[in-house]
Design an enzyme around this catalytic site. Sequence first.
Site, short mmCIF file in Angstrom:
data_model
loop_
_atom_site.label_atom_id
_atom_site.label_comp_id
_atom_site.label_asym_id
_atom_site.label_seq_id
_atom_site.Cartn_x
_atom_site.Cartn_y
_atom_site.Cartn_z
N HIS A 127 0.69 4.22 -2.79
CA HIS A 127 0.41 5.61 -2.42
C HIS A 127 1.56 6.54 -2.79
O HIS A 127 1.35 7.72 -3.08
CB HIS A 127 0.12 5.70 -0.92
CG HIS A 127 -1.26 5.25 -0.56
ND1 HIS A 127 -1.99 5.81 0.46
CD2 HIS A 127 -2.05 4.28 -1.10
CE1 HIS A 127 -3.18 5.21 0.54
NE2 HIS A 127 -3.22 4.28 -0.39
N ARG A 152 0.83 -1.21 0.00
CA ARG A 152 0.00 0.00 0.00
C ARG A 152 0.86 1.26 0.00
O ARG A 152 0.56 2.24 -0.69
CB ARG A 152 -0.93 -0.02 1.22
CG ARG A 152 -1.91 1.14 1.29
CD ARG A 152 -2.96 0.88 2.36
NE ARG A 152 -3.85 2.01 2.50
CZ ARG A 152 -3.95 2.77 3.59
NH1 ARG A 152 -3.23 2.47 4.66
NH2 ARG A 152 -4.79 3.77 3.65
N ASN A 156 -3.27 8.69 4.38
CA ASN A 156 -2.04 7.98 4.75
C ASN A 156 -1.83 7.82 6.25
O ASN A 156 -0.82 7.23 6.66
CB ASN A 156 -0.83 8.70 4.15
CG ASN A 156 -0.72 8.52 2.64
OD1 ASN A 156 -1.33 7.60 2.08
ND2 ASN A 156 0.01 9.39 1.99
N PRO A 212 -6.85 7.63 -5.24
CA PRO A 212 -8.19 7.08 -5.43
C PRO A 212 -8.77 6.64 -4.09
O PRO A 212 -8.10 5.98 -3.31
CB PRO A 212 -7.96 5.90 -6.37
CG PRO A 212 -6.51 5.58 -6.24
CD PRO A 212 -5.81 6.85 -5.93
N HIS A 230 -5.64 -5.90 -2.89
CA HIS A 230 -6.53 -5.96 -1.73
C HIS A 230 -6.67 -7.38 -1.19
O HIS A 230 -7.42 -7.61 -0.23
CB HIS A 230 -7.91 -5.41 -2.09
CG HIS A 230 -7.92 -3.92 -2.28
ND1 HIS A 230 -8.99 -3.23 -2.83
CD2 HIS A 230 -6.99 -2.97 -2.00
CE1 HIS A 230 -8.71 -1.94 -2.87
NE2 HIS A 230 -7.50 -1.76 -2.37
N GLU A 273 3.22 14.04 3.03
CA GLU A 273 2.23 13.07 2.54
C GLU A 273 1.84 12.04 3.60
O GLU A 273 0.66 11.69 3.73
CB GLU A 273 2.77 12.32 1.32
CG GLU A 273 2.86 13.14 0.05
CD GLU A 273 3.56 12.37 -1.06
OE1 GLU A 273 3.45 11.13 -1.11
OE2 GLU A 273 4.24 13.00 -1.88
#
Length: 316
Positions: A63, A59, A91, A158, A188, A85
């Site tokens: 990102h 992930r 995040n 997204p 996922h 970020e």
Amino acid sequence: MAAIVALMFALLMLTFSFPVNSLSLNYYDQTCPKAESAVTNAVKKAMMNDKTVPAALLRMHFHDCFIRGCDGSVLLKSVGNNTAEKDGPPNISLHAFYVIDNAKKAVEALCPGVVSCADILALAARDAVALSGGPNWSVPKGRKDGRISKASDTRQLPAPTFNISQLQQSFSQRGLSMEDLVALSGGHTLGFSHCSSFQNRIHNFNATLDIDPTMHPSFAASLRSVCPAHNKVKNAGATLDSSSTTFDNTYYKLLLQGKSIFSSDQALLTTPKTKRLVSSFGNSQKEFEKAFVKSMIKMSSITGGQEVRLDCKVVR
């Protein structure tokens, strides 16, 4: 496998229109030949103590790449008046940054100032998949680290509530196709989500329905039991599929059964093309792995950095 990946990478570079730096499968062969094994060892060590590390690293890489390209900007800490970020709303739940820091220390001991943090993150994401039972592949290398990291930019990521049009726009802006969208969504298969990311599907779905009607009733009930309407349990949530520490195609099988977590997952069934891909990947682990590797190489080849950081948390 290496020869196949090399050919795949060469073809991608011929057709990929998004700006990329010069990446190479053998970028560190002369300057830091043991870099990859050092990163792999750091990921292995972390996984021994924490089974959530693979999902976190995968992930984190995603990102990172979706903001300014894969430039390690997600690793930078907030300094002074700048909120980085990693402290942006999407995040906040990212973790396992220490794995990248440990890998960087190990690599710096081998060859100081040579290997970028962005490359280490890309390698760690590959290792996270491979060490969880998924495919292994040769990672193109040569990324540089970026100097800019702003929490406000995380709005570009997204969201789990996106519909198919929003997802398509988000991916196409980064040179990624609908095939890439469906394949990368397979990430996922690893991980966990807090209730806040899927509350919209199990409470007050719309003006007339409390629950998203596309969700399997028993699955919705199980989610509602751990995520009540006025949930006050800080870390309550659910795993993203029933084998959340193993990289496999279970995600797609459950999606077809109405047992997906996010609206963005369910959205993959709303166009004939994406639904066909979901069915294909659900029926064949081999097809999923092939597509996932291709899309990961494509996504991780979006670059934009300028330097090699000595410390992944701060600009050089």
